[in-house]
Motif scaffolding. Sequence first.
Motif, PDB file in Angstrom:
ATOM      1  N   VAL A   8     -16.849  16.421 -16.586  1.00  8.94           N
ATOM      2  CA  VAL A   8     -16.580  15.395 -16.186  1.00  8.94           C
ATOM      3  C   VAL A   8     -16.407  15.061 -14.584  1.00  8.94           C
ATOM      4  CG1 VAL A   8     -14.002  15.449 -16.551  1.00  8.94           C
ATOM      5  CG2 VAL A   8     -14.936  13.251 -16.605  1.00  8.94           C
ATOM      6  N   SER A   9     -16.942  14.171 -14.144  1.00  5.27           N
ATOM      7  CA  SER A   9     -17.107  13.752 -12.638  1.00  5.27           C
ATOM      8  C   SER A   9     -16.664  12.447 -12.175  1.00  5.27           C
ATOM      9  CB  SER A   9     -18.584  14.079 -12.071  1.00  5.27           C
ATOM     10  OG  SER A   9     -18.788  15.282 -12.358  1.00  5.27           O
ATOM     11  N   ILE A  10     -16.549  12.157 -10.768  1.00  2.00           N
ATOM     12  CA  ILE A  10     -15.933  11.092 -10.470  1.00  2.00           C
ATOM     13  C   ILE A  10     -16.993  10.238  -9.552  1.00  2.00           C
ATOM     14  CG2 ILE A  10     -14.370  10.027  -8.715  1.00  2.00           C
ATOM     15  CD1 ILE A  10     -12.217  12.106  -9.797  1.00  2.00           C
ATOM     16  N   LEU A  11     -17.083   9.114  -9.579  1.00  2.00           N
ATOM     17  CA  LEU A  11     -17.927   8.259  -8.618  1.00  2.00           C
ATOM     18  C   LEU A  11     -16.958   7.208  -8.073  1.00  2.00           C
ATOM     19  CD1 LEU A  11     -20.642   7.051  -7.685  1.00  2.00           C
ATOM     20  CD2 LEU A  11     -20.751   5.281  -9.716  1.00  2.00           C
ATOM     21  N   ASN A  12     -17.150   7.349  -6.826  1.00  2.00           N
ATOM     22  CA  ASN A  12     -16.108   6.625  -5.950  1.00  2.00           C
ATOM     23  C   ASN A  12     -17.115   5.616  -4.820  1.00  2.00           C
ATOM     24  OD1 ASN A  12     -14.028   5.363  -4.563  1.00  2.00           O
ATOM     25  ND2 ASN A  12     -13.341   7.466  -3.882  1.00  2.00           N
ATOM     26  N   LEU A  13     -16.880   4.408  -5.153  1.00  2.00           N
ATOM     27  CA  LEU A  13     -17.351   3.370  -4.143  1.00  2.00           C
ATOM     28  C   LEU A  13     -16.538   3.184  -2.910  1.00  2.00           C
ATOM     29  CD1 LEU A  13     -18.474   2.822  -7.105  1.00  2.00           C
ATOM     30  CD2 LEU A  13     -18.992   0.444  -6.173  1.00  2.00           C
ATOM     31  N   ALA A  14     -15.434   3.655  -3.017  1.00  2.00           N
ATOM     32  CA  ALA A  14     -14.579   3.798  -1.521  1.00  2.00           C
ATOM     33  C   ALA A  14     -14.116   2.306  -1.314  1.00  2.00           C
ATOM     34  CB  ALA A  14     -15.315   4.357  -0.413  1.00  2.00           C
ATOM     35  N   PRO A  15     -13.415   1.748  -2.163  1.00  2.00           N
ATOM     36  CA  PRO A  15     -12.860   0.373  -2.204  1.00  2.00           C
ATOM     37  C   PRO A  15     -11.538   0.283  -1.253  1.00  2.00           C
ATOM     38  CG  PRO A  15     -11.966   1.529  -4.150  1.00  2.00           C
ATOM     39  CD  PRO A  15     -12.974   2.398  -3.597  1.00  2.00           C
ATOM     40  N   VAL A  16     -11.373  -0.677  -0.416  1.00  2.00           N
ATOM     41  CA  VAL A  16     -10.429  -0.995   0.364  1.00  2.00           C
ATOM     42  C   VAL A  16      -9.363  -1.851  -0.442  1.00  2.00           C
ATOM     43  CG1 VAL A  16      -9.899  -2.105   2.396  1.00  2.00           C
ATOM     44  CG2 VAL A  16     -12.168  -1.194   2.058  1.00  2.00           C
ATOM     45  N   ILE A  26     -11.060   5.327   3.732  1.00  2.00           N
ATOM     46  CA  ILE A  26     -11.701   6.547   3.794  1.00  2.00           C
ATOM     47  C   ILE A  26     -10.948   7.568   3.508  1.00  2.00           C
ATOM     48  CG2 ILE A  26     -12.930   7.936   5.531  1.00  2.00           C
ATOM     49  CD1 ILE A  26     -14.138   5.520   6.747  1.00  2.00           C
ATOM     50  N   ASP A  27      -9.392   7.454   4.076  1.00  2.21           N
ATOM     51  CA  ASP A  27      -8.630   8.668   3.896  1.00  2.21           C
ATOM     52  C   ASP A  27      -8.159   8.925   2.409  1.00  2.21           C
ATOM     53  OD1 ASP A  27      -8.544   9.046   6.796  1.00  2.21           O
ATOM     54  OD2 ASP A  27      -6.782   7.860   6.913  1.00  2.21           O
ATOM     55  N   GLN A  28      -8.087   7.588   1.662  1.00  2.00           N
ATOM     56  CA  GLN A  28      -7.913   7.709   0.184  1.00  2.00           C
ATOM     57  C   GLN A  28      -9.225   8.476  -0.577  1.00  2.00           C
ATOM     58  OE1 GLN A  28      -7.232   3.395  -0.630  1.00  2.00           O
ATOM     59  NE2 GLN A  28      -5.557   3.489   0.619  1.00  2.00           N
ATOM     60  N   ALA A  29     -10.205   8.246  -0.057  1.00  2.00           N
ATOM     61  CA  ALA A  29     -11.378   8.614  -0.778  1.00  2.00           C
ATOM     62  C   ALA A  29     -11.669  10.186  -0.647  1.00  2.00           C
ATOM     63  CB  ALA A  29     -12.696   8.281  -0.249  1.00  2.00           C
ATOM     64  N   ILE A  30     -11.182  10.871   0.805  1.00  4.37           N
ATOM     65  CA  ILE A  30     -10.988  12.375   0.939  1.00  4.37           C
ATOM     66  C   ILE A  30      -9.905  12.731   0.016  1.00  4.37           C
ATOM     67  CG2 ILE A  30     -10.634  13.982   2.774  1.00  4.37           C
ATOM     68  CD1 ILE A  30     -13.313  12.229   2.881  1.00  4.37           C
ATOM     69  N   ALA A  31      -8.671  12.158   0.049  1.00  2.00           N
ATOM     70  CA  ALA A  31      -7.690  12.727  -0.698  1.00  2.00           C
ATOM     71  C   ALA A  31      -7.944  12.605  -2.329  1.00  2.00           C
ATOM     72  CB  ALA A  31      -6.352  11.916  -0.496  1.00  2.00           C
ATOM     73  N   LEU A  32      -8.697  11.584  -2.620  1.00  3.15           N
ATOM     74  CA  LEU A  32      -9.018  11.611  -4.062  1.00  3.15           C
ATOM     75  C   LEU A  32     -10.034  12.970  -4.488  1.00  3.15           C
ATOM     76  CD1 LEU A  32      -8.873  10.626  -6.996  1.00  3.15           C
ATOM     77  CD2 LEU A  32     -10.622   9.020  -6.460  1.00  3.15           C
ATOM     78  N   ALA A  33     -10.995  13.116  -3.423  1.00  4.74           N
ATOM     79  CA  ALA A  33     -11.755  14.181  -3.618  1.00  4.74           C
ATOM     80  C   ALA A  33     -11.227  15.652  -3.666  1.00  4.74           C
ATOM     81  CB  ALA A  33     -12.840  14.260  -2.530  1.00  4.74           C
ATOM     82  N   GLN A  34     -10.184  15.737  -2.941  1.00 11.11           N
ATOM     83  CA  GLN A  34      -9.517  17.090  -3.010  1.00 11.11           C
ATOM     84  C   GLN A  34      -8.727  17.075  -4.221  1.00 11.11           C
ATOM     85  OE1 GLN A  34      -7.216  16.007   0.769  1.00 11.11           O
ATOM     86  NE2 GLN A  34      -8.475  17.349   1.930  1.00 11.11           N
ATOM     87  N   LEU A  63     -19.942   9.904   4.670  1.00  9.18           N
ATOM     88  CA  LEU A  63     -18.849  10.033   3.932  1.00  9.18           C
ATOM     89  C   LEU A  63     -18.990  11.460   3.080  1.00  9.18           C
ATOM     90  CD1 LEU A  63     -17.696   6.705   2.101  1.00  9.18           C
ATOM     91  CD2 LEU A  63     -16.587   8.468   3.876  1.00  9.18           C
ATOM     92  N   MET A  64     -20.158  11.757   2.478  1.00  5.58           N
ATOM     93  CA  MET A  64     -20.462  13.188   1.947  1.00  5.58           C
ATOM     94  C   MET A  64     -20.042  14.194   2.661  1.00  5.58           C
ATOM     95  SD  MET A  64     -23.895  12.349  -0.090  1.00  5.58           S
ATOM     96  CE  MET A  64     -24.532  14.249  -0.371  1.00  5.58           C
ATOM     97  N   SER A  65     -20.488  14.231   4.021  1.00  5.10           N
ATOM     98  CA  SER A  65     -20.269  15.221   4.930  1.00  5.10           C
ATOM     99  C   SER A  65     -18.585  15.603   5.193  1.00  5.10           C
ATOM    100  CB  SER A  65     -20.977  14.946   6.128  1.00  5.10           C
ATOM    101  OG  SER A  65     -20.424  16.041   7.197  1.00  5.10           O
ATOM    102  N   HIS A  66     -17.918  14.256   5.213  1.00  6.30           N
ATOM    103  CA  HIS A  66     -16.294  14.114   5.474  1.00  6.30           C
ATOM    104  C   HIS A  66     -15.887  14.880   4.088  1.00  6.30           C
ATOM    105  CE1 HIS A  66     -12.811  12.921   7.496  1.00  6.30           C
ATOM    106  NE2 HIS A  66     -12.768  11.961   6.858  1.00  6.30           N
TER     107      HIS A  66
END
Length: 333
Positions: A8-16, A26-34, A63-66
């Motif tokens: 199972v994986s996650i798709l993120n559109l990075a919503p504001v 962006i910070d939330q997208a990184i935190a969710l990845a972690q 964003l992928m790089s981040h």
Amino acid sequence: MTNINIPVSILNLAPVRKGDTNKDAIDQAIALAQYAEELGYNRYWIAEHHNTPSLVSSATTILMSHVLQNTKSIQVGSGGIMLPNHAPLVVAEQIGTLATIYPDRVNLGLGRAPGTDMMTASALRRDRHDSVYTFPEEIQELLTYFGPEEKQGFVKAYPGANTNVPIYVLGSSTDSAHLAARLGLPYAFAGHFAPEQMKEAITIYRNLFQKSDYLDKPYVMVGTNVIIGETDEEAEYLATTTHQFFLNVIRNTRMPLQPPVEDMDALWTLQEKQMAMSRTVTRFVGSKATVKQKIQDFQNEFNVDELIVVSYIYDIEKLYRSYRWLKEIIDEK
């Protein structure tokens, strides 16, 4: 009974979210990845969207790089890079660079649509305006760029050659199913916003799949919306944020992600409700027990190889809780 213990994986559109800044998103997208990595999710994909103030995923590779820089092991990819907007060589060089820095962690999901309105697509697009129709050839170009250097022509991707970045064909129609099957590539269907042709597309892909250097047998991923609450009622309440997201799309109102509301019928017309709900037919919304049964029923019908989920939940803590409970459901023996 079909096994639901699948990747199972996650798709993120990075919503504001309402009240937040682009940097917050962006910070939330990184935190969710972690957090996804900590929970053992298989991969974390980022979508490409342009001229959409409520989403900050326009520069997908950045964003992928981040995300890669701030995680250790989770697979990171594009869900997807919209190929009509980019020259394949540039994609190969950028993704090849990421794959060189982060070996065996980079995925490349490719889409045929521009990921935006037509005026923005025109502003983005290369000088060739037929790139939507050359999608199959451009995927072949990318497969070549990532493959053995000795099999390439004069123009090569440096870095990129010999990185063998795995490519996934994204789609929301039967056209993409035919293409993924013919190329012998994994297929990711966008059930999270366009479920209408899902059953037919999956059947076509499996029936017509041709074994390739990249894949021995069909591999089906399906995108779906997942919201798990303490009760079915709480989950449906949290899901009103998703309903408002799609209402935004229908009306082109370009608002940030909204908090949940008690009464959606006060916000939308009957026609808008039908249009919005039609985009989330395959959603898994409810308590843990309800969602487990829905996933089981879904797997009994489709038996997909992987789920990639989207969760538009306004409250970050409840978003994390939903993803944690989903992983617990999937991991139950």
